[in-house]
Write a protein that holds these residues in place. Structure first.
Motif, short mmCIF file in Angstrom:
data_model
loop_
_atom_site.label_atom_id
_atom_site.label_comp_id
_atom_site.label_asym_id
_atom_site.label_seq_id
_atom_site.Cartn_x
_atom_site.Cartn_y
_atom_site.Cartn_z
N ASN A 224 0.83 -1.22 0.00
CA ASN A 224 0.00 0.00 0.00
C ASN A 224 0.86 1.26 0.00
N SER A 225 2.01 1.18 -0.67
CA SER A 225 2.95 2.30 -0.60
C SER A 225 3.35 2.79 -1.98
N THR A 226 3.70 4.05 -2.03
CA THR A 226 4.21 4.62 -3.29
C THR A 226 5.47 5.43 -2.98
N LEU A 227 6.19 5.74 -4.06
CA LEU A 227 7.38 6.57 -3.92
C LEU A 227 6.95 8.02 -4.15
N THR A 228 7.04 8.83 -3.15
CA THR A 228 6.57 10.21 -3.31
C THR A 228 7.69 11.16 -3.67
N ASN A 229 8.92 10.74 -3.48
CA ASN A 229 10.05 11.55 -3.92
C ASN A 229 11.28 10.67 -4.02
N THR A 230 11.98 10.79 -5.14
CA THR A 230 13.23 10.05 -5.30
C THR A 230 14.28 11.05 -5.74
N ALA A 231 15.28 11.24 -4.93
CA ALA A 231 16.30 12.23 -5.25
C ALA A 231 17.67 11.59 -5.23
N GLY A 232 18.66 12.34 -5.67
CA GLY A 232 20.03 11.88 -5.61
C GLY A 232 20.54 11.31 -6.90
N ALA A 233 21.41 10.34 -6.80
CA ALA A 233 22.08 9.75 -7.95
C ALA A 233 22.47 8.34 -7.57
N PRO A 234 22.92 7.54 -8.56
CA PRO A 234 23.34 6.18 -8.23
C PRO A 234 24.32 6.20 -7.06
N ILE A 241 9.24 6.76 0.95
CA ILE A 241 8.24 5.72 0.75
C ILE A 241 7.03 6.07 1.62
N SER A 242 5.91 6.38 0.96
CA SER A 242 4.73 6.81 1.71
C SER A 242 3.66 5.74 1.66
N THR A 243 3.13 5.40 2.81
CA THR A 243 2.06 4.42 2.84
C THR A 243 0.73 5.14 2.69
N GLU A 244 -0.28 4.36 2.37
CA GLU A 244 -1.62 4.89 2.16
C GLU A 244 -2.12 5.62 3.42
N THR A 248 5.43 8.36 6.19
CA THR A 248 6.47 8.38 5.18
C THR A 248 7.79 7.99 5.81
N GLU A 249 8.50 7.12 5.10
CA GLU A 249 9.81 6.71 5.58
C GLU A 249 10.81 7.05 4.49
N THR A 250 11.94 7.62 4.88
CA THR A 250 12.96 7.95 3.89
C THR A 250 14.10 6.95 4.01
N LYS A 251 14.45 6.34 2.87
CA LYS A 251 15.53 5.36 2.90
C LYS A 251 16.53 5.66 1.79
#
Lengths: 751, 205
Positions: A224-234, A241-244, A248-251
């Protein structure tokens, strides 16, 4: 710090001339030596009869160790040959191509000796000039290895990628939008067989896979989660990671696999097939649900629960069609899926009439043909025809044209199944594409809104998702660079990349997982990803000179360059593929690489000796893409195809990296012609950096005016698209330029 | 409509493919055709067929019973086996063509005036009589197949060849009366009878 050190060390050029492979017989080596010392300012110049031998290599290594040589110019064969022998550490290695570039493309005749020698002398001068301006690349030192892999999507592709990466020792995080793992495969009754003899539908195995994922302590699953922001580089991606429920958890992650799957094409777009009107017209996915309910028993139709005694499958429903609202592509899996579903009926009761109405039956994969044969053997009738209409009624009636018997047929059946195909869940278009659509809408007086949800929500200047290629799939080039996208460190797998079945999706996911692992490691070392694998150089820029034109941020094919708050480009070097497109784009020439810059090429072309106008010795500059055109030129040489002795070739990383200043410089220095050789562009592009060649075409289209203001003929600058196989063509193009120059005369700009 | 034919229509109703599978030699292969058309393209007589093999297979699946069985197409097959060796699905196409022709004949709905069919009948009748082919009678019957006047004309035209064959001992005038037979003629007749019994038993099943 690193830069200061480099400047502090004096550049000492050592030039080494090989006399092997016939170079010694054809060229005057002592003359080359004089050129290297006098014009090239080489501190040391030595000859060897067999430079790539152990003794030859040792001679060079001794000079590096004892004499402090840190710029090695090897005048021997092409830079593409003997790379292992000449891989000296911690020095700049430059190759002057005397074999493929000179003696193999010129006839061994006495009257040609002079021009052949001039060619070789120039390549020595060019090599030394490049050596003077090139530096030793080293990683910026900002990197660290992050072994965590983020996987967007928990279907069969996502789970396979997670299991494979986990097996290799890389912790994975699966982010799944729905409330369960399994994706589309979990909705199937059975799957297309994956093992010999490919005769019967197979269990999906999805439950076992879910269990394996859940049991794996290396795999974290977010439902039940989506990616609400992806930043940075390899190497340093940070993902929200935001749940319904709202938390939100940032990893942090090293690389990303996008396995966001597909959405079945909406059959409501097919009113001609009475979908939505007649309950007994269903899609393949809906039939899977019916088969699941029946679970091996007689399949009952939705309208009145009657056991189905005749069924017809309409292939390519809304697919392979250019009609508005239809899919142009072939989804590749639906033929096999229909065979499989027809078997649901036949295996239960052979008396059920099953007809598959197809135009071209395509069953890709190792077992495809066997599965088709098995379907025929079980008595599934395959009819080649095009359905025009399904007439609503107590029993639906399919009207079609039989293409073999050339007649119109109508057939009443209990159930009609539509094979509707796949629409990729590839997220939003790029920012540039959205802007374009917005502008179009504005002109039409309407408002444009992006209707698609983003998958990755990338914090990239060029857009929130990886760019799409053909038909909305998130691919880069499925033959040359599978799994690669135009965003470094983000790899697509499964039907989001191209249409495929479960088996192919699993293979695909394994490949993407492997790519993600290697990129996580590479990024940690500051090394480039495909195709300049392991290149340590990265673009740097002089901020004082930057005019904030933003051309580099827009033109970067990989979206590597963001913008800082005060409007300057922000180079994310681990997103960078080192193509140099930003360098070619920069109008003020402030972007460069340590080993590839405006100067490393600009000084080479200036180092060439330009004879007087009355010598009748023109000079043709060839800027050749190192990926395709330069190998083609090498192969032409291996085939001893001759081209003009007035040619001087400089390999470039990509035509996209060609700075217009090189063209104007060459014209000003008195070159008579310039040829740019890049890869084919357009829909079937072969550019390793996606659009370098197309961009060069665009930039060069404006050169004509510049030439005219200098009162030079337009024909003096030509851009060609070359495939690696155009071995016969490359020498011809050069010779054509030589003829053109003979016709229009020498350049007046020789001093 | 013959009784057998009516029976078959009744037995299989609309499902001609099942009928073919049950009754035609190698008929179970018909469903395996993938409509590539290599057979039709390979047939040296292809342009003269009303329905090339590939199309016949499709017609069988489409349930076009009369059109297939009354067709002259399969009678055009000369048994060159070109299609058979080329078929990517390895269908015994030649055998299926003869199987279809034979089945139509058994049902009595074959195209009566078709020349190759007529010749096949003459050949069979000739052979079944003595267990050996009587070439003289076969030739004579063939000449007069299309009427007496035409027969005379053809015979006159072939007279030179016939005389030559007679002189070189290739043709015996004695063949006109009786002709040569197999050693055990009654045994041969019994064998044919048994075969026909077996065949009928299979059909009736």
């Amino acid at each position: 710090m690193a830069d200061e050190k480099k400047i502090a060390v004096e550049k000492k050029i050592g030039a080494y001339i090989c006399n092997g492979c016939g170079i010694g017989e054809r060229l005057d080596s002592s003359q080359l030596e004089t050129t290297a010392k006098r014009d090239g300012k080489a501190a040391i110049c030595q000859q060897h009869d067999f430079l790539c031998s152990e003794a030859g290599v040792k001679m060079i290594q001794d000079d590096i160790d004892n004499e402090g040589v840190n710029r090695v110019v090897i005048a021997a064969c092409s830079r593409r040959a003997k790379t292992e022998a000449f891989a000296f550490k911690d020095v700049v290695v430059i190759r002057s191509n005397l074999r493929e570039g000179v003696i193999w493309v010129r006839p061994d005749e006495d009257d040609q000796r002079e021009t052949t020698q001039e060619m070789a002398d120039d390549y020595i001068r060019m090599g030394c000039a490049e050596a003077k301006y090139a530096n030793i690349p080293s990683a910026s030192g900002q990197q660290s290895v992050n072994k965590n892999i983020l996987i967007a999507g928990g279907g069969i592709s996502g789970m396979t990628a997670a299991l494979e990466a986990s097996k290799a020792g890389y912790p994975c995080t699966i982010v799944e939008k729905s409330s369960a793992l399994g994706g589309a495969t979990a909705q199937l009754y059975k799957k297309i067989p994956t093992r010999a003899p490919y005769a019967d539908p197979e269990d999906t195995g999805v439950d076992a896979m879910i269990a394996a994922v859940e049991a794996d302590s290396n795999i974290t699953v977010f439902l039940n989660s989506t990616l609400t922001n992806t930043a940075g580089a390899p190497g340093r991606f940070t993902a929200d990671i935001s749940t319904e429920s709202g938390s939100t958890e940032t990893k942090e992650f090293g690389a990303i696999v996008q396995a966001s799957g597909f959405t079945p094409y909406d059959a409501n777009n097919l009113p001609e097939f009475a979908y939505g009107k007649n309950k007994d017209v269903v899609t393949q996915m809906e039939l899977e649900a019916l088969a699941k309910t029946a679970n091996g028993g007689a399949i009952k139709r939705p309208s009145d629960g009657k056991e189905v005694s005749s069924v017809l499958f309409i292939q390519c429903a809304g697919q392979r069609s250019t009609k508005a609202g239809h899919l142009e592509h072939c989804s590749g899996y639906c033929c096999s899926a229909s065979i499989k579903e027809a078997m649901y009926f036949k295996d239960q009761n052979t008396a059920i009439d099953t007809t598959v109405l197809y135009t071209d039956l395509r069953t890709p994969g190792a077992g495809g043909e066997n599965f088709y044969r098995s379907g025929q053997n079980k008595g599934v009738i395959f009819t080649k025809g095009i359905a025009s209409e399904v007439v609503d009624g107590a029993n639906p009636t399919v009207k079609f044209k039989d293409l073999i018997l050339d007649e119109d047929v109508s057939m009443e059946v209990d159930l009609v199944v539509l094979a509707t195909g796949m629409v990729a869940n590839a997220g939003q278009p790029t920012r540039a594409e959205i802007t374009l659509s917005e502008n179009e809408a504005k002109e039409a007086g309407t408002e444009y809104k992006v209707s698609v949800e983003s998958i990755l929500n990338l914090d990239y200047r060029q857009g929130k998702d990886v760019p799409h290629m053909t038909n909305g799939f998130a691919d880069s080039h499925f033959i040359c660079f599978p799994y690669e996208t135009q965003r470094t460190g983000i790899y697509t797998a499964g039907p989001t990349r191209r249409p495929m079945d479960t088996r192919q999706a699993m293979d695909d996911a394994t490949g993407a997982a492997m790519k993600a692992i290697s990129e996580a490691e590479n990024a940690g070392l500051g090394k480039a990803a495909h195709p300049r694998v392991a290149d340590l150089s990265f673009p740097s820029f002089r901020q004082e000179g930057c005019t904030q034109c933003k051309r580099c941020t827009v033109e970067c094919p990989f979206g590597a360059i963001n913008e800082t708050e005060d409007g300057y480009p922000e180079f994310n070097e681990s997103r960078c593929r080192r193509c140099g497109t930003c360098m070619g784009a920069c109008p003020v020439r402030v972007i460069s690489f340590e080993n590839y810059s405006i100067d490393t090429v600009g000084q080479q072309l200036k180092a060439v000796d330009i004879p007087d106008e009355f010598d009748e010795k023109p000079r043709i500059l060839v800027l050749a893409c190192e990926n395709d055109a330069y190998p083609a030129l090498d192969m032409a040489a291996q085939n001893r195809l001759e081209y003009s002795a007035f040619t001087r070739i400089i390999p470039v990383r990509c035509l996209g990296s060609v700075s217009l200043s090189w063209i104007t410089d060459s014209m000003n220095s008195g070159y008579d012609g310039v040829i740019l050789m890049g890869c084919p562009s357009g829909d079937d592009y072969q550019c390793h950096f996606v659009k370098g060649s197309a961009m060069a075409q665009e930039r060069m289209s404006k050169v004509g005016d510049t030439l005219e203001t200098l009162s030079l003929e337009k024909e003096r600058v030509q851009t060609y698209e070359i495939s690696i196989t155009d071995i016969q063509k490359v020498p011809q193009l050069i010779n054509e330029m030589a003829e053109t120059i003979e016709k229009i005369g020498m350049s007046p700009f020789k001093f | 409509m013959s009784n057998l034919n009516t029976g078959m229509v009744e037995k299989y109703r609309n499902n001609f493919l099942n009928e073919v599978e049950a009754n035609v030699e190698e008929g179970e292969w018909v469903k395996m055709c993938m409509q590539c058309g290599v057979c039709s393209g390979s047939c040296p007589l292809g342009p003269y067929w009303d329905h090339p093999p590939q199309e016949l297979f499709m017609m069988i699946r489409a349930g076009k019973r009369e059109e297939v069985l009354e067709s002259t197409s399969m009678w055009m097959c000369t048994s060159c086996y070109n299609c058979l060796v080329r078929c990517p699905r390895e269908l015994p196409i030649t055998h299926i063509m003869h199987g279809l022709a034979h089945y139509a004949t058994r049902l009595g709905i074959e195209p009566k005036g078709q020349p190759t069919r007529q010749f096949a009948q003459l050949f069979w009748d000739n052979l079944a009589k003595n267990g050996r082919v009587n070439e003289l009678w076969l030739g004579v019957n063939l000449y007069f197949m299309n009427g007496f006047v035409n027969g005379i004309k053809v015979a006159m035209g072939m007279a030179g060849i016939g005389l030559g064959m007679y002189k070189s001992g290739r043709l015996s005038i004695k063949e006109l009366i009786g002709g040569h037979t197999v050693k055990d003629k009654s045994g041969f007749k019994a064998m044919i009878k048994k075969a026909q019994e077996l065949e009928s038993a299979r059909v009736d099943k």
